[in-house]
Design a protein around this motif. Sequence first.
Motif, mmCIF file in Angstrom:
data_model
loop_
_atom_site.group_PDB
_atom_site.id
_atom_site.type_symbol
_atom_site.label_atom_id
_atom_site.label_comp_id
_atom_site.label_asym_id
_atom_site.label_seq_id
_atom_site.Cartn_x
_atom_site.Cartn_y
_atom_site.Cartn_z
ATOM 1 N N THR A 52 39.050 21.438 34.073
ATOM 2 C CA THR A 52 39.132 22.831 34.528
ATOM 3 C C THR A 52 38.067 23.717 33.895
ATOM 4 O OG1 THR A 52 40.790 23.294 32.811
ATOM 5 C CG2 THR A 52 41.608 22.681 34.997
ATOM 6 N N THR A 161 43.911 33.286 34.847
ATOM 7 C CA THR A 161 43.430 32.700 36.103
ATOM 8 C C THR A 161 44.301 31.533 36.534
ATOM 9 O OG1 THR A 161 41.151 33.337 35.592
ATOM 10 C CG2 THR A 161 41.460 31.593 37.230
ATOM 11 N N SER A 162 44.637 30.674 35.572
ATOM 12 C CA SER A 162 45.468 29.511 35.862
ATOM 13 C C SER A 162 46.842 29.927 36.378
ATOM 14 C CB SER A 162 45.610 28.645 34.603
ATOM 15 O OG SER A 162 46.523 27.595 34.811
ATOM 16 N N LYS A 163 47.427 30.935 35.731
ATOM 17 C CA LYS A 163 48.766 31.368 36.132
ATOM 18 C C LYS A 163 48.737 32.041 37.503
ATOM 19 C CE LYS A 163 53.008 33.206 34.311
ATOM 20 N NZ LYS A 163 53.722 33.602 33.095
ATOM 21 N N ALA A 164 47.684 32.808 37.761
ATOM 22 C CA ALA A 164 47.567 33.479 39.061
ATOM 23 C C ALA A 164 47.467 32.466 40.198
ATOM 24 C CB ALA A 164 46.357 34.397 39.062
ATOM 25 N N LYS A 165 46.779 31.363 39.926
ATOM 26 C CA LYS A 165 46.601 30.319 40.942
ATOM 27 C C LYS A 165 47.771 29.332 40.975
ATOM 28 C CE LYS A 165 41.546 30.325 40.927
ATOM 29 N NZ LYS A 165 40.323 29.514 40.651
ATOM 30 N N LYS A 166 48.678 29.455 39.969
ATOM 31 C CA LYS A 166 49.811 28.537 39.855
ATOM 32 C C LYS A 166 49.367 27.083 39.744
ATOM 33 C CE LYS A 166 52.877 31.825 40.197
ATOM 34 N NZ LYS A 166 53.645 32.233 38.994
ATOM 35 N N GLN A 167 48.285 26.867 39.021
ATOM 36 C CA GLN A 167 47.801 25.511 38.802
ATOM 37 C C GLN A 167 46.980 25.472 37.515
ATOM 38 O OE1 GLN A 167 45.468 24.950 42.381
ATOM 39 N NE2 GLN A 167 43.588 25.638 41.406
#
Length: 202
Positions: A52, A161-167
């Motif tokens: 990532t 960013t990761s949490k917003a994209k749920k991944q």
Amino acid sequence: MEPILVKPKTTAAQAAQIAAKYGGEEPTDLELEAFKVIRRHEGFEDRAYTDTKGKRTIGIGTLIGDGSDADYKKSPYFNKIINEDQAAEIAKRDIKDKIALSEKLLGRDYLYSLSPELQSQIVSSVYRGGLSGSPSAVRLLKDGKFEEASREFLDNEEYRTSKAKKQGVYKRMDETSEIMAAEAKRGFAGAVEERLKQQVRN
């Protein structure tokens, strides 16, 4: 009063088998527990991939050199496939280095005064370059400000960013943050108890 759980003794044959997987030395409790956490979060890839952060990685989240294409092309993993046993061997060697770095970041005695759960989470985070890249969170941990450290640890763009994209890594970081915050409830007595246990193991 809670019952004391006694682990079954490891036979000589079992000890030799475990030691062989760790380069001839029997692994410490922290090495074993950190590997479990890292394996659960990293999964396994049999060939090089881009993580990532855009870094070249292989196996169980092991960074190849500095993660650049240049280092990947010079590495023994270039255009190669590895099996899971090989990936575990590579990861376990790397974990030893990350434990040494964790000891340097927090101080050896202080690291081992923390709960086993937090110790393994710290090594897991250092393994992926999380906590080691957050000097403010490290400073708060060293000051025993666990709840503040848990919030600071999540205060970065990668997590948001990761949490917003749920991944991506947000669940792993949430887990580490929650265990940091829980450490505040252990208090001084818990830290002393854990340090005494570590002295007995060593």
